[in-house]
Design an enzyme around this catalytic site. Structure first.
Site, PDB file in Angstrom:
ATOM      1  N   PRO A  20       0.827  -1.212   0.000  1.00 31.99           N
ATOM      2  CA  PRO A  20       0.000   0.000   0.000  1.00 31.99           C
ATOM      3  C   PRO A  20       0.860   1.261   0.000  1.00 31.99           C
ATOM      4  CG  PRO A  20       0.155  -0.895   2.218  1.00 31.99           C
ATOM      5  CD  PRO A  20       0.885  -1.864   1.315  1.00 31.99           C
ATOM      6  N   GLY A  21       0.494   2.223  -0.821  1.00 31.22           N
ATOM      7  CA  GLY A  21       1.164   3.525  -0.789  1.00 31.22           C
ATOM      8  C   GLY A  21       0.142   4.567  -0.398  1.00 31.22           C
ATOM      9  N   ARG A  22      -0.802   4.798  -1.317  1.00 32.08           N
ATOM     10  CA  ARG A  22      -1.842   5.798  -1.116  1.00 32.08           C
ATOM     11  C   ARG A  22      -2.606   5.597   0.197  1.00 32.08           C
ATOM     12  NH1 ARG A  22      -4.539   7.826  -5.702  1.00 32.08           N
ATOM     13  NH2 ARG A  22      -3.838   5.934  -6.729  1.00 32.08           N
TER      14      ARG A  22
ATOM     15  N   CYS B 268      -0.250  28.742 -16.634  1.00 31.93           N
ATOM     16  CA  CYS B 268      -0.769  29.243 -17.904  1.00 31.93           C
ATOM     17  C   CYS B 268      -1.416  28.107 -18.668  1.00 31.93           C
ATOM     18  CB  CYS B 268       0.350  29.863 -18.705  1.00 31.93           C
ATOM     19  SG  CYS B 268       0.896  31.349 -17.910  1.00 31.93           S
ATOM     20  N   GLU B 269      -2.515  27.645 -18.167  1.00 27.42           N
ATOM     21  CA  GLU B 269      -3.197  26.527 -18.803  1.00 27.42           C
ATOM     22  C   GLU B 269      -4.601  26.451 -18.217  1.00 27.42           C
ATOM     23  OE1 GLU B 269      -0.624  23.405 -19.683  1.00 27.42           O
ATOM     24  OE2 GLU B 269      -2.177  21.873 -19.548  1.00 27.42           O
TER      25      GLU B 269
ATOM     26  N   TYR C 285       0.922  10.898  -4.195  1.00 25.06           N
ATOM     27  CA  TYR C 285       1.030  11.239  -5.615  1.00 25.06           C
ATOM     28  C   TYR C 285       0.799  12.713  -5.913  1.00 25.06           C
ATOM     29  CZ  TYR C 285       0.852   6.173  -5.862  1.00 25.06           C
ATOM     30  OH  TYR C 285       1.109   4.841  -5.668  1.00 25.06           O
TER      31      TYR C 285
END
Ligand code: LLP
Length: 463
Positions: A321-323, A391-392, A421
């Site tokens: 497990p990470g998240r 700028c997007e 993440y």
């Protein structure tokens, strides 16, 4: 996942536009414990505190934007996974979710192992003193240099991802006079119910060796013949941000099927299986994640049952497990800059970060929550879109969420569940500087990854 609502009293719109949002909470000041780190609450003045420190103080001390990580929560989640799986299993924290030397030390102290997937992650783990034999090394295209370094360091396992890598790792191990413990990563052909980019067990993608067509069996056959390798087991990771356990059950069934085929053909019972990571967390109040003890019980039962029916010794299980460990433990603290109401649509709230500190919304259409944290407000809710300073126009942090209608420049807002993440996928787009990670615990804050500076940018730009 589309939810529509027609709440009363939005400030800037008579009719709410279509979108992915629920009705505003009855009280926008409330903080749903599902999405916020464990020690988060509002103090008597209405200011949000975490780890015993209020966010105004944190903003003064460390600036914004900043990732604020609740150390006690991190440790408790790590411990909950460790305890749930017990002594007969191993929990490898997936470093890709978020890795720093402080985190490595916490994991070491809490008895977890570590999964790394690049030379950089390996270097971080080793430099923080994680014992190499508790490190697993992953990746679909590890370089010769990375493999050599991992074997020299004595990593506990390398997860082999292709036929070329089987030979490559065996060769490097042998030339170093070593026998490397390895697992073989297979794709079991499960369609995980998650975003296409983070599903990894269907066959048409870059990871693993397909079980289909006997390829995985052939990989084991070849690996068993090579002196440089000690094949300890099979690995399967079906994807990420998954809530439905059925995919894991199918994967476990198929992995055990391969163990049985290996036993029947070679007379060898591989002692370990790794079922990967991927357990989902709550980003909004609509998500209902499983607890580690439920996951441990479900996985252990299925593997035990499958092994009994195949008359195999139950292998040692590991998970990655990470998240599920780091995700809920942090929020991103932003200062509101400009506010732009678009009549009949929604109100654009610009913050001092954006897609460079959270690319997940743009990349996976991820949903997040948001709250005003520097004060209470009983103003009418307004439908807001939290955007960054890049700028997007796709620079969106929270696509649709309700914030109090009296929100003003200078207010602090926070986006919870950004521990996984976000910092690890952060960029310097538009030469925006990456925020620090500030750990809080028992009334104290400590920078564990410092804010990037313009000097850092210019140091890499050698002219
Ligand atoms: N093990 C392996 C072999 C993996 O590839 C991954 C994630 C994990 C464990 C940990 O998965 P977790 O428990 O953290 O879901 N950037 C994406 C997620 C990519 C996951 C890649 N591999 C996101 O932001 O959702």
């Amino acid at each position: 996942m589309s939810r529509s609502a027609h709440p009363a009293g939005p400030r800037h719109a008579d009719v709410l536009p279509e979108g992915h949002y629920s009705a505003p909470a009855a009280d926008l000041n409330e903080l749903d414990p599902k999405v916020w780190a464990q020690t988060v609450s509002r103090d008597a003045d209405g200011v949000v505190t975490v780890g015993g420190i209020d966010v105004k103080t944190l903003a003064e001390q460390h600036g914004t934007p900043a990732y604020v990580l609740d150390e006690a929560d991190f440790r408790e989640r790590a411990r909950a996974w460790r305890t749930a799986f017990g002594q007969d299993a191993d929990v490898f924290y997936a470093g890709k979710a978020f890795l720093s030397r402080a985190v490595v030390r916490w994991l070491d102290e809490e008895g977890l192992n570590l999964d790394v997937c690049s030379g950089g992650e390996l270097a971080t783990a080793l430099s923080a003193g994680m014992p190499a034999d508790r490190i697993a090394f992953h990746g679909n295209n590890k370089s010769v240099g990375e493999i050599t370094r991992a074997i020299e360091a004595g990593v506990g396992r390398i997860v082999l991802d292709s036929f070329q890598e089987i030979v490559r790792v065996a060769h490097i191990a042998q030339s170093l006079g070593k026998r490397q413990r390895v697992q073989i990563r297979i794709t079991v052909g499960v369609e995980a119910h998650t975003h296409e980019f983070i599903a990894t067990a269907h066959e048409d993608q870059k990871f693993g060796i397909p079980l289909a067509g006997g390829q995985a069996a052939e990989a084991v056959r070849r690996a068993l013949q090579l002196d440089g390798l000690e094949v300890i087991g099979i690995h399967s990771h079906i994807g990420s941000q998954i809530f439905d356990m059925s995919g894991f059950e199918v994967a476990a069934h198929r992995v055990v099927g391969l163990l049985k085929a290996v036993r029947d053909e070679h007379g060898v019972e591989l002692p370990e299986i790794d079922l990967g990571g991927g357990l989902g967390i709550a980003y909004t109040s609509d998500d209902d994640p499983r607890e580690p003890h439920e996951i441990a019980k479900a996985l252990t039962e299925i593997v035990t049952r499958e092994c009994e029916s195949a008359k195999l010794r139950t292998p040692r299980i590991s998970v990655e497990p990470g998240r599920a460990i780091v995700g809920p433990t942090a929020f991103t603290l932003y200062e509101v800059g400009t506010i732009k109401p678009l009549d009949g649509l929604r109100t654009y709230v610009s913050v001092d970060g954006g897609m460079s500190d959270n690319i997940r919304t743009a990349l996976y259409d991820a949903e997040y929550s948001v709250a005003l944290v520097s004060r209470r407000s009983d103003a009418e809710p307004m439908l807001a879109r939290v955007v960054g300073k890049h700028c997007e126009s796709g620079d969106i942090v929270v696509k649709d969420a309700f914030l109090p209608g009296d929100l003003a420049p200078g207010d602090l807002i926070a986006v919870p569940a950004t521990g996984a993440y976000c910092r690890s996928m952060a960029s310097n787009y538009n030469h925006v500087l990456r925020p620090p990670v500030v750990a809080v615990k028992d009334g104290e804050s400590r920078v564990i990854v410092r804010r990037e500076t313009e000097d850092d940018l210019l140091r890499l730009d050698v002219g």
